[in-house]
Write a protein that holds these residues in place. Structure first.
Motif, mmCIF file in Angstrom:
data_model
loop_
_atom_site.group_PDB
_atom_site.id
_atom_site.type_symbol
_atom_site.label_atom_id
_atom_site.label_comp_id
_atom_site.label_asym_id
_atom_site.label_seq_id
_atom_site.Cartn_x
_atom_site.Cartn_y
_atom_site.Cartn_z
ATOM 1 N N GLN A 60 0.823 -1.206 0.000
ATOM 2 C CA GLN A 60 0.000 0.000 0.000
ATOM 3 C C GLN A 60 0.856 1.254 0.000
ATOM 4 N N GLY A 61 2.176 1.094 -0.334
ATOM 5 C CA GLY A 61 3.042 2.244 -0.488
ATOM 6 C C GLY A 61 3.790 2.667 0.753
ATOM 7 N N THR A 62 3.631 1.921 1.845
ATOM 8 C CA THR A 62 4.347 2.271 3.073
ATOM 9 C C THR A 62 5.831 1.897 2.940
ATOM 10 N N GLU A 63 6.722 2.835 3.274
ATOM 11 C CA GLU A 63 8.164 2.577 3.188
ATOM 12 C C GLU A 63 8.742 2.408 4.582
ATOM 13 N N GLN A 64 9.550 1.319 4.771
ATOM 14 C CA GLN A 64 10.208 1.058 6.039
ATOM 15 C C GLN A 64 11.719 1.090 5.840
ATOM 16 N N THR A 65 12.440 1.494 6.879
ATOM 17 C CA THR A 65 13.908 1.510 6.845
ATOM 18 C C THR A 65 14.446 0.885 8.132
ATOM 19 N N ARG A 66 15.694 0.354 8.025
ATOM 20 C CA ARG A 66 16.373 -0.148 9.206
ATOM 21 C C ARG A 66 17.874 -0.022 8.996
ATOM 22 N N THR A 67 18.621 0.119 10.085
ATOM 23 C CA THR A 67 20.076 0.240 10.023
ATOM 24 C C THR A 67 20.710 -1.118 10.277
ATOM 25 N N ILE A 68 21.621 -1.509 9.390
ATOM 26 C CA ILE A 68 22.352 -2.764 9.536
ATOM 27 C C ILE A 68 23.736 -2.437 10.095
ATOM 28 N N ASN A 69 24.052 -3.013 11.235
ATOM 29 C CA ASN A 69 25.366 -2.836 11.842
ATOM 30 C C ASN A 69 26.317 -3.912 11.314
ATOM 31 N N VAL A 70 27.468 -3.478 10.818
ATOM 32 C CA VAL A 70 28.450 -4.394 10.248
ATOM 33 C C VAL A 70 29.671 -4.452 11.162
ATOM 34 N N THR A 71 30.000 -5.639 11.641
ATOM 35 C CA THR A 71 31.204 -5.850 12.445
ATOM 36 C C THR A 71 32.205 -6.678 11.641
ATOM 37 N N SER A 72 33.466 -6.626 12.045
ATOM 38 C CA SER A 72 34.503 -7.339 11.278
ATOM 39 C C SER A 72 35.502 -8.021 12.199
#
Length: 343
Positions: A60-72
């Motif tokens: 229905q057009g809803t946009e979601q975002t999330r932050t991906i944490n990258v470890t090494s």
């Protein structure tokens, strides 16, 4: 006006039907609003090395975002170009010592991990002899087997093998002695067995000082040790031979000489005896008898650093012989390479 019974009945029946029709209209179904669905998060976690943002859009057009944490995490191992089967520095050979650096990146939200592998040349090995600023390509080599120096409790000990390497232009005769123009380096070895064994070889000074409790003396330099040995008389030499019988066999390097030669055999360089006080010699032997030999840490008489790298096959010359009457092997060395009187 009077209504007939028939009219009254018709009126009542009409009212009932109208009432029923009105009630049926209240039972109609209401269509529910459809639930929004979402696709996959984007972008995928494939090559990111730092934190990043993923997004997804609903039906229905809803946009979601999330932050991906990258470890090494990093892991470093040693290898060679030959093992990797890759010419890392593109110099036309597979001789170099390589450091392999593997960095593993892991993403949050159970996205798994990916790796980035890089290579660094630790030692750029060329098959050559280096003396100061000069270099000579090494093309061939062989072993001169002079047998055992002495016997300990009936067991032959300290097999003397000379490792001879040389450049193109020099070649050995039927006895293994070289002639021709070019450079040559000879290492006098005492391996722990009757043949060259792989591993690290102690230099003579290190070997002597590490057994000082048996040999009753230590020296600050290789030249001091050689001078001491040269001053020994026959009686002292015999005593030291007995002391050497008490030492657990250890592969060591007793003496090194080098030179650049003309066809007439004259030395045209400063080449001669080397100070091996801090030298390091390592030998590896493959299943197909290919030798990898590294030598460094010694100096010429004029204090020039000398090192070499060799990879290839080695010929073999048996320099032992049988004395008539007893059948014992004995040295037939043309040079004075005795264990105690090296030059």
């Amino acid at each position: 006006m009077k209504l007939s019974i028939k009219s009254i009945l018709v009126l009542i029946f009409s009212v009932i039907i109208t009432s029923c029709s009105s009630d049926d209209g209240g039972d109609e179904m209401v269509t529910p609003t459809p639930q929004e669905t979402f696709g996959n998060w984007s972008p995928d976690f494939t090559n990111q090395t730092s934190n990043f943002t993923q997004t997804r859009t609903g039906s229905q057009g809803t946009e979601q975002t999330r932050t991906i944490n990258v470890t090494s995490s990093s892991n470093t191992t040693s290898s060679t170009e030959e093992i990797l089967e890759e010419d890392i520095n593109e110099d036309g050979d597979l001789f170099e010592d390589i450091e392999v650096i593997t960095i593993t990146y892991t993403g949050s939200e159970n996205l798994g991990n990916h790796q980035i592998i890089s290579h660094e040349v630790l030692v750029d090995n060329d098959m050559e002899l280096k003396v100061g600023n000069d270099t000579w390509s090494l093309s061939n080599g062989h072993i001169m087997d002079y047998g055992n120096d002495f016997v300990c409790s009936g067991e032959e000990r300290y097999h003397n093998l000379d490792l001879v390497l040389y450049s193109e232009g020099k070649s050995p005769d039927t006895d293994g002695y070289t002639s021709g123009d070019g450079v040559e380096i000879s290492l006098f070895l005492y391996p722990s067995e009757s043949e060259i064994v792989p591993g690290n070889y102690m230099n003579y000074l290190e070997f002597w000082n590490s057994n000082s409790t048996i040999l009753n003396s230590t020296f600050d330099s290789y030249n001091e040790l050689i001078e001491f040995l040269g001053d020994l008389d026959d009686e002292s030499e015999e005593g030291f031979e007995q002391k050497f019988c008490e030492i657990s066999e250890t592969s060591f390097l007793s003496y090194v000489e080098w030179g650049e030669y003309e066809n007439n055999g004259n030395t045209t360089s400063d080449g001669d005896e080397l100070d091996i006080s801090n030298s390091n010699l390592s030998i590896e032997i493959s299943d197909s008898n290919v030798y990898t030999i590294k030598f460094e840490g010694c100096f010429t008489k004029t204090n020039l650093p000398l090192s070499f790298y060799y990879k290839g096959y080695l010929g073999y010359y048996d320099k032992t012989y049988t004395e008539s009457g007893n059948g014992d092997k004995s040295s037939s060395k043309p040079k004075n390479t005795n264990l105690f009187f090296n030059k």
